[in-house]
Design a protein around this motif. Structure first.
Motif, PDB file in Angstrom:
ATOM      1  N   PRO A 355       0.852  -1.195   0.000  1.00  0.00           N
ATOM      2  CA  PRO A 355       0.000   0.000   0.000  1.00  0.00           C
ATOM      3  C   PRO A 355       0.880   1.235   0.000  1.00  0.00           C
ATOM      4  CG  PRO A 355       0.039  -0.972   2.179  1.00  0.00           C
ATOM      5  CD  PRO A 355       0.900  -1.839   1.303  1.00  0.00           C
ATOM      6  N   VAL A 356       1.002   1.894  -1.134  1.00  0.00           N
ATOM      7  CA  VAL A 356       2.034   2.911  -1.306  1.00  0.00           C
ATOM      8  C   VAL A 356       1.488   4.317  -1.330  1.00  0.00           C
ATOM      9  CG1 VAL A 356       3.733   3.791  -2.919  1.00  0.00           C
ATOM     10  CG2 VAL A 356       3.527   1.367  -2.529  1.00  0.00           C
ATOM     11  N   ASN A 357       0.784   4.633  -2.377  1.00  0.00           N
ATOM     12  CA  ASN A 357       0.517   6.031  -2.688  1.00  0.00           C
ATOM     13  C   ASN A 357      -0.672   6.560  -1.903  1.00  0.00           C
ATOM     14  OD1 ASN A 357       2.606   6.043  -4.588  1.00  0.00           O
ATOM     15  ND2 ASN A 357       1.266   5.172  -6.146  1.00  0.00           N
ATOM     16  N   GLY A 358      -0.426   7.590  -1.107  1.00  0.00           N
ATOM     17  CA  GLY A 358      -1.489   8.276  -0.400  1.00  0.00           C
ATOM     18  C   GLY A 358      -2.210   7.445   0.627  1.00  0.00           C
ATOM     19  N   GLY A 359      -1.591   6.391   1.149  1.00  0.00           N
ATOM     20  CA  GLY A 359      -2.274   5.508   2.075  1.00  0.00           C
ATOM     21  C   GLY A 359      -2.069   5.874   3.523  1.00  0.00           C
ATOM     22  N   GLU A 360      -2.550   5.005   4.398  1.00  0.00           N
ATOM     23  CA  GLU A 360      -2.412   5.241   5.831  1.00  0.00           C
ATOM     24  C   GLU A 360      -2.286   3.921   6.570  1.00  0.00           C
ATOM     25  OE1 GLU A 360      -4.231   7.891   9.452  1.00  0.00           O
ATOM     26  OE2 GLU A 360      -5.505   7.544   7.722  1.00  0.00           O
ATOM     27  N   THR A 361      -1.466   3.948   7.607  1.00  0.00           N
ATOM     28  CA  THR A 361      -1.328   2.814   8.520  1.00  0.00           C
ATOM     29  C   THR A 361      -1.580   3.321   9.926  1.00  0.00           C
ATOM     30  OG1 THR A 361       0.313   1.725   7.134  1.00  0.00           O
ATOM     31  CG2 THR A 361       0.269   1.106   9.451  1.00  0.00           C
ATOM     32  N   LYS A 362      -2.405   2.630  10.698  1.00  0.00           N
ATOM     33  CA  LYS A 362      -2.615   3.081  12.068  1.00  0.00           C
ATOM     34  C   LYS A 362      -3.076   1.933  12.948  1.00  0.00           C
ATOM     35  CE  LYS A 362      -7.194   5.017  10.932  1.00  0.00           C
ATOM     36  NZ  LYS A 362      -7.969   6.264  10.808  1.00  0.00           N
ATOM     37  N   TRP A 363      -2.882   2.141  14.246  1.00  0.00           N
ATOM     38  CA  TRP A 363      -3.252   1.163  15.249  1.00  0.00           C
ATOM     39  C   TRP A 363      -4.691   1.365  15.701  1.00  0.00           C
ATOM     40  CZ3 TRP A 363      -0.230  -2.797  16.833  1.00  0.00           C
ATOM     41  CH2 TRP A 363       1.131  -2.719  16.547  1.00  0.00           C
ATOM     42  N   THR A 364      -5.370   0.239  15.920  1.00  0.00           N
ATOM     43  CA  THR A 364      -6.646   0.232  16.634  1.00  0.00           C
ATOM     44  C   THR A 364      -6.505  -0.831  17.712  1.00  0.00           C
ATOM     45  OG1 THR A 364      -7.896   0.903  14.678  1.00  0.00           O
ATOM     46  CG2 THR A 364      -9.130  -0.130  16.483  1.00  0.00           C
ATOM     47  N   LEU A 368      -3.174  -3.669  13.704  1.00  0.00           N
ATOM     48  CA  LEU A 368      -2.507  -2.730  12.815  1.00  0.00           C
ATOM     49  C   LEU A 368      -3.100  -2.916  11.423  1.00  0.00           C
ATOM     50  CD1 LEU A 368      -0.067  -1.828  10.792  1.00  0.00           C
ATOM     51  CD2 LEU A 368      -0.246  -0.625  12.964  1.00  0.00           C
ATOM     52  N   VAL A 369      -3.637  -1.852  10.862  1.00  0.00           N
ATOM     53  CA  VAL A 369      -4.288  -1.907   9.549  1.00  0.00           C
ATOM     54  C   VAL A 369      -3.604  -0.922   8.615  1.00  0.00           C
ATOM     55  CG1 VAL A 369      -6.443  -1.566   8.285  1.00  0.00           C
ATOM     56  CG2 VAL A 369      -6.491  -2.608  10.556  1.00  0.00           C
ATOM     57  N   ALA A 370      -3.405  -1.334   7.363  1.00  0.00           N
ATOM     58  CA  ALA A 370      -2.787  -0.481   6.355  1.00  0.00           C
ATOM     59  C   ALA A 370      -3.591  -0.535   5.072  1.00  0.00           C
ATOM     60  CB  ALA A 370      -1.350  -0.923   6.075  1.00  0.00           C
ATOM     61  N   VAL A 371      -3.804   0.633   4.462  1.00  0.00           N
ATOM     62  CA  VAL A 371      -4.420   0.713   3.144  1.00  0.00           C
ATOM     63  C   VAL A 371      -3.589   1.655   2.288  1.00  0.00           C
ATOM     64  CG1 VAL A 371      -6.754   0.290   4.036  1.00  0.00           C
ATOM     65  CG2 VAL A 371      -5.953   2.649   3.736  1.00  0.00           C
ATOM     66  N   GLY A 372      -3.639   1.474   0.974  1.00  0.00           N
ATOM     67  CA  GLY A 372      -2.947   2.362   0.061  1.00  0.00           C
ATOM     68  C   GLY A 372      -2.945   1.798  -1.341  1.00  0.00           C
ATOM     69  N   GLY A 379      -6.683   0.288  -7.801  1.00  0.00           N
ATOM     70  CA  GLY A 379      -7.150  -0.437  -6.641  1.00  0.00           C
ATOM     71  C   GLY A 379      -6.534   0.055  -5.345  1.00  0.00           C
ATOM     72  N   MET A 380      -6.850  -0.684  -4.270  1.00  0.00           N
ATOM     73  CA  MET A 380      -6.383  -0.356  -2.933  1.00  0.00           C
ATOM     74  C   MET A 380      -5.900  -1.640  -2.262  1.00  0.00           C
ATOM     75  SD  MET A 380      -8.559   1.119   0.346  1.00  0.00           S
ATOM     76  CE  MET A 380      -9.236   2.502  -0.563  1.00  0.00           C
ATOM     77  N   LEU A 402      -8.604  -4.436  -3.493  1.00  0.00           N
ATOM     78  CA  LEU A 402      -9.924  -3.819  -3.392  1.00  0.00           C
ATOM     79  C   LEU A 402     -10.088  -2.736  -4.449  1.00  0.00           C
ATOM     80  CD1 LEU A 402      -9.866  -3.323   0.493  1.00  0.00           C
ATOM     81  CD2 LEU A 402     -10.805  -5.279  -0.770  1.00  0.00           C
ATOM     82  N   LEU A 403     -11.315  -2.528  -4.891  1.00  0.00           N
ATOM     83  CA  LEU A 403     -11.640  -1.436  -5.819  1.00  0.00           C
ATOM     84  C   LEU A 403     -10.706  -1.450  -7.023  1.00  0.00           C
ATOM     85  CD1 LEU A 403     -11.983   1.204  -2.969  1.00  0.00           C
ATOM     86  CD2 LEU A 403     -13.898   0.150  -4.185  1.00  0.00           C
TER      87      LEU A 403
END
Length: 450
Positions: A355-364, A368-372, A379-380, A402-403
């Protein structure tokens, strides 16, 4: 815990993930996903805050099958931006049974907070400001946005705009402090408690030097001066991406990433919890690691027990990367952080699955979830790692991205539910029209289950 599209040198060179961190034990390629074993740490919780590990290794739980993920229903348009695009920041947070999205159009003087209900309906609150919108973060009982103060004619005062979870309108801006003439190169903040904010800004001194200035605002109406807490180079070394408090110390992590033909490393500044001019500025502390390979750090959480973080060790010659992930106990933070002792979370054998461009990684919590978006593709990409179980929960890459029919410019998310065998996540992203403008802000619900 910060989005921030980082590692610009790396993205331009190979497009390696700018926003992936602390993921599970697996290897990925453009055509396959192989669950790997070894190196995930024990993920045990301590003091009720972020889990920390002892830096050892442990086999991943091979008994946890990957979940299947799909977009539930049709994506929904939140807003269109004719003639322009959506810029930074783009953040999403849960507020009770709602998702709140902070976004701004590139030509907008201010920002907008969108409230998306679980059912039909959309509300939005637009806040005009006179200058930059720097950052958005969760605060106790709501969200906060760091920007210039709209009540001041000149771009000389910084404030935090707060929206409680229980209200739709923002309250009056909480004035932080005057800023230098011409503003700051960048600014960030973190909430240490109720109305307790630690704010940083980076100011260029000359072509070779920059300062990190900080202030801590511990009560509504209190205004404290800026204190120069650190000095470094005017590149990623002094751009603060993560602010984490561990007991009486604050750790400011920069966003300097791996660069081709360089063995430079990300680093951090260790400063007192309350800026004091008598302490004097500190210098950057480089991460201790394999000196042959550049490294960057991304995805940090902290609390009384210590830090949890992830670091990317990049082999440009081999075109691979290794993600090191684990915890650093508070008792070890007197010494430079040695990422070489962290377990290997996963090995990246193809940059196209990141997940590279313009994505986000954060803790809940301990997840740990990452999208990009993938490199140069549609896609994502999506990853969900359960740190407590030391296991991947879900992966959507390659043919399962995804997408897959969409070209995504920025992306973020807000988890509704993350419980072992089930996930319910609000995805948020932007797309541009064929002319690079005419942006659209979208949302969709992602469901993962066995």
């Amino acid at each position: 815990m910060r989005r921030v599209v980082l590692w610009s040198g790396l993205v331009s060179a190979f497009g390696l993930l700018a926003c992936t961190s602390l993921l599970g034990d697996f290897e990925v390629s453009a055509t396959s996903t192989t669950v790997d074993s070894g190196g995930a740490g024990d993920g045990s919780a301590a003091d009720g805050d972020v889990p920390v590990t002892d830096g050892g290794t442990a086999d991943a739980d091979a008994g946890l099958p990957l979940l299947r993920c799909r977009i539930s229903g049709q994506p929904t348009v939140i807003e269109k931006a004719p003639g322009t695009s959506f810029g930074q920041p783009l953040k999403a947070f849960r507020a009770g049974n709602q998702t709140r999205i902070v976004a701004r159009k590139s030509n907008q003087q201010g920002f907008t907070i969108y409230t998306v209900n679980n059912g039909p309906g959309l509300q939005q609150t637009t806040v005009p400001v006179n200058g930059p919108v720097y950052d958005a973060q969760p605060i106790p009982g709501g969200i906060g946005v760091l920007a210039v103060d709209q009540s001041v004619a000149a771009n000389t005062r910084m404030a935090i705009y707060k929206m409680p979870d229980t209200a739709q309108t923002t309250i009056a801006p909480d004035f932080v402090s005057d800023i230098v003439l011409g503003g700051a190169n960048n600014a960030s903040f973190a909430a240490f408690g109720n109305d307790d904010f630690y704010v940083t800004m980076t100011v260029g001194i000359d072509a070779n030097n920059a300062e990190v200035r900080a202030t801590r605002r511990t009560a509504v109406g209190a205004v404290n001066p800026w204190v120069t807490v650190a000095r470094g180079k005017p590149d990623g070394e002094t751009r603060i991406a993560n602010i984490v408090k561990v007991n009486q110390r604050v750790f400011l992590f920069n966003d300097k990433g791996p660069e081709q033909n360089s063995t430079g490393a990300a680093g951090y500044f260790r400063v007192p919890e309350t800026p004091n001019p008598t302490d004097g500025p500190t210098g950057v502390i480089p991460l201790t690691r394999d000196p042959k390979l550049p490294i960057a750090i991304f995805g940090v959480a902290g609390g009384p027990a210590g830090l949890r973080l992830a670091a990317a060790e990049v082999d440009f010659a081999g075109g691979t990367a290794r993600m090191l992930a684990g915890g650093i106990p508070a008792s070890d933070l007197d010494n430079p952080i040695d990422v070489s002792k962290l377990p290997t979370a996963y090995k990246l054998t193809s940059f196209f699955d990141a997940p590279v461009n313009g994505g986000e990684t954060k803790w809940t919590g301990t997840d740990l979830v990452a999208v990009g978006a993938p490199i140069g593709g549609k896609g994502m990409n999506f990853y969900w790692y359960d740190a407590l179980a030391a296991s991947m929960r879900a992966v959507a890459i390659g043919p399962d991205t995804l997408l897959a029919d969409r070209t995504i410019r920025q992306s973020t998310f807000a988890p509704r539910t993350l419980l072992g065998g089930i996930a319910d996540i609000d995805l948020v992203w932007t797309e541009d029209g064929a002319n690079g403008a005419d942006g659209t802000l979208w949302t969709a619900q992602l469901a993962c289950a066995r």
